[in-house]
Design a protein around this motif. Structure first.
Motif, PDB file in Angstrom:
ATOM      1  N   GLY A 131      -4.147  -0.224   0.196  1.00  0.00           N
ATOM      2  CA  GLY A 131      -4.773   0.803   0.202  1.00  0.00           C
ATOM      3  C   GLY A 131      -6.086   0.749   1.168  1.00  0.00           C
ATOM      4  O   GLY A 131      -6.645   0.949   1.582  1.00  0.00           O
ATOM      5  N   LEU A 132      -6.213  -0.527   1.952  1.00  0.00           N
ATOM      6  CA  LEU A 132      -7.296  -0.737   3.067  1.00  0.00           C
ATOM      7  C   LEU A 132      -7.079   0.383   4.569  1.00  0.00           C
ATOM      8  O   LEU A 132      -7.476   0.947   5.377  1.00  0.00           O
ATOM      9  CB  LEU A 132      -6.558  -1.383   4.241  1.00  0.00           C
ATOM     10  N   GLY A 133      -6.159   1.535   3.980  1.00  0.00           N
ATOM     11  CA  GLY A 133      -5.755   2.781   4.798  1.00  0.00           C
ATOM     12  C   GLY A 133      -6.813   3.514   4.547  1.00  0.00           C
ATOM     13  O   GLY A 133      -7.362   4.484   5.752  1.00  0.00           O
ATOM     14  N   TYR A 134      -7.162   3.899   3.137  1.00  0.00           N
ATOM     15  CA  TYR A 134      -8.632   4.376   2.796  1.00  0.00           C
ATOM     16  C   TYR A 134      -9.939   4.136   3.567  1.00  0.00           C
ATOM     17  O   TYR A 134     -11.218   4.330   4.047  1.00  0.00           O
ATOM     18  CB  TYR A 134      -8.614   4.196   1.243  1.00  0.00           C
ATOM     19  N   PHE A 135     -10.235   2.580   3.772  1.00  0.00           N
ATOM     20  CA  PHE A 135     -11.219   1.858   4.843  1.00  0.00           C
ATOM     21  C   PHE A 135     -11.013   1.726   5.498  1.00  0.00           C
ATOM     22  O   PHE A 135     -12.367   2.192   6.388  1.00  0.00           O
ATOM     23  CB  PHE A 135     -11.323   0.798   3.576  1.00  0.00           C
ATOM     24  N   SER A 136      -9.930   1.980   6.598  1.00  0.00           N
ATOM     25  CA  SER A 136      -9.813   2.147   8.068  1.00  0.00           C
ATOM     26  C   SER A 136     -10.640   3.141   8.663  1.00  0.00           C
ATOM     27  O   SER A 136     -11.221   4.334   8.221  1.00  0.00           O
ATOM     28  CB  SER A 136      -8.220   2.252   8.479  1.00  0.00           C
ATOM     29  N   PRO A 137     -11.985   2.677   9.938  1.00  0.00           N
ATOM     30  CA  PRO A 137     -12.762   3.026  10.793  1.00  0.00           C
ATOM     31  C   PRO A 137     -11.751   3.993  10.929  1.00  0.00           C
ATOM     32  O   PRO A 137     -12.777   5.542  11.785  1.00  0.00           O
ATOM     33  CB  PRO A 137     -12.968   2.330  11.406  1.00  0.00           C
ATOM     34  N   TRP A 144      -2.968  12.092   4.001  1.00  0.00           N
ATOM     35  CA  TRP A 144      -2.743  10.510   3.421  1.00  0.00           C
ATOM     36  C   TRP A 144      -3.133  10.684   2.103  1.00  0.00           C
ATOM     37  O   TRP A 144      -2.479   9.626   1.725  1.00  0.00           O
ATOM     38  CB  TRP A 144      -3.250   9.775   5.118  1.00  0.00           C
ATOM     39  N   SER A 145      -4.238  10.769   1.789  1.00  0.00           N
ATOM     40  CA  SER A 145      -4.400  10.837   0.190  1.00  0.00           C
ATOM     41  C   SER A 145      -3.779  11.283  -0.864  1.00  0.00           C
ATOM     42  O   SER A 145      -3.268  10.069  -1.629  1.00  0.00           O
ATOM     43  CB  SER A 145      -6.094  11.245  -0.104  1.00  0.00           C
ATOM     44  N   VAL A 146      -2.585  11.637   0.191  1.00  0.00           N
ATOM     45  CA  VAL A 146      -1.725  11.800  -1.747  1.00  0.00           C
ATOM     46  C   VAL A 146      -0.534  11.278  -0.960  1.00  0.00           C
ATOM     47  O   VAL A 146       0.275  10.803  -1.786  1.00  0.00           O
ATOM     48  CB  VAL A 146      -1.408  13.388  -1.219  1.00  0.00           C
ATOM     49  N   VAL A 147      -0.244  11.229   0.635  1.00  0.00           N
ATOM     50  CA  VAL A 147       1.307  10.663   0.368  1.00  0.00           C
ATOM     51  C   VAL A 147       0.911   8.635   0.291  1.00  0.00           C
ATOM     52  O   VAL A 147       2.011   8.187   0.064  1.00  0.00           O
ATOM     53  CB  VAL A 147       1.595  10.782   1.979  1.00  0.00           C
ATOM     54  N   LEU A 148      -0.465   8.089   0.355  1.00  0.00           N
ATOM     55  CA  LEU A 148      -0.388   6.785   0.481  1.00  0.00           C
ATOM     56  C   LEU A 148      -0.056   6.400  -1.278  1.00  0.00           C
ATOM     57  O   LEU A 148       0.728   5.395  -1.638  1.00  0.00           O
ATOM     58  CB  LEU A 148      -1.926   5.713   0.691  1.00  0.00           C
ATOM     59  N   PRO A 149      -0.658   7.298  -2.742  1.00  0.00           N
ATOM     60  CA  PRO A 149      -0.011   6.916  -3.845  1.00  0.00           C
ATOM     61  C   PRO A 149       1.994   7.026  -3.913  1.00  0.00           C
ATOM     62  O   PRO A 149       2.051   6.185  -4.335  1.00  0.00           O
ATOM     63  CB  PRO A 149      -0.945   7.968  -3.716  1.00  0.00           C
TER      64      PRO A 149
END
Length: 243
Positions: A131-137, A144-149
């Motif tokens: 989930g750090l991918g959501y907060f990465s700079p 990506w927000s769909v693929v991550l889940p």
């Protein structure tokens, strides 16, 4: 001429002898009764001999306990702790720092499976670190927000199935993960025509490569563990056999 013996005279003589022997018998009985318990009768041949002395058992000397190092279980626990923390730190680095999304995807799947080898909760912690991918700079790729889940759900199912058994369940865990991603790539555009990332070749290739590497390392570790345990049991049986 021989005079026959008088019966009355013989009876008186017997009474006289019995009366004379009675004081001697009474004195002998009194001496027996007066003798202390446990001591021989005065007429016993053991009178005057010293009692045999029983030798006291030699005091047993206890050997001083040898200094022992850390137990095997403590060593394994330390290795698992250090290895799990190191892998999770490496995963957090890849998910936070700038980099290609394919690198992040590869690191997430591979390092989560490797972290799970050091303990169950390390694997689930790696799953959450995705989930750090959501907060990465660094801006994530489109969709990506769909693929991550999607990847997180497939990875969670892989860990659950992997924990349900040993070496034999690894192929089924891999098939579950790969089946979810392949099905998503094939049917995602039918659900949403703009959802094209799961069907891209580089996405599928990166995720499946990370899967094969992670499960391959897990299989090698489990096979080596089985061999070492079998050798240890064989040494124990040989040591228990009488010479």
């Amino acid at each position: 001429m021989t005079v026959p013996p008088d019966p009355q005279t013989n009876a008186q003589r017997g009474e006289t002898q019995a009366a004379e022997g009675q004081p001697e018998a009474l004195g002998r009985a009194a001496s027996v009764a007066a003798a202390p318990a446990g001591r021989p009768f005065p007429s016993s041949p053991a009178l005057g001999r010293p009692a045999p002395q029983a030798e006291a058992p030699a005091p047993s000397v206890l050997a001083a306990p040898l200094p022992q190092g850390p137990t095997r279980s403590a060593t394994h626990a330390l290795i698992h702790l250090l290895g799990g923390v190191l892998v999770l730190g490496l995963l957090a680095y890849f998910m936070w720092t700038p980099g290609e999304w394919t690198t992040r995807l590869l690191a997430w799947v591979l390092l989560t499976i490797l972290a799970d080898e050091f303990g169950g909760w390390y694997g689930y912690a790696g799953l959450v670190l995705g989930g750090l991918g959501y907060f990465s700079p660094v801006a994530p790729p489109e969709q990506w927000s769909v693929v991550l889940p999607l990847v997180g759900g497939a990875l969670g199912g892989l860990l659950l199935l992997k924990h349900s058994g040993g070496l034999l369940v690894l192929p089924f865990a891999g098939a579950l993960f790969a089946g979810v991603l392949v099905a998503a790539g094939r049917f995602a555009t039918k659900i949403d025509p703009e959802l094209t990332l799961p069907g891209r070749e580089d996405f599928q290739r990166t995720a499946l490569l990370a899967l094969l590497l992670g499960l391959g390392i897990s299989a090698v570790r489990q096979i080596v563990g089985l061999v070492l345990r079998a050798q240890a049991r064989r040494r124990e049986r040989l040591a228990a056999q009488p010479v």
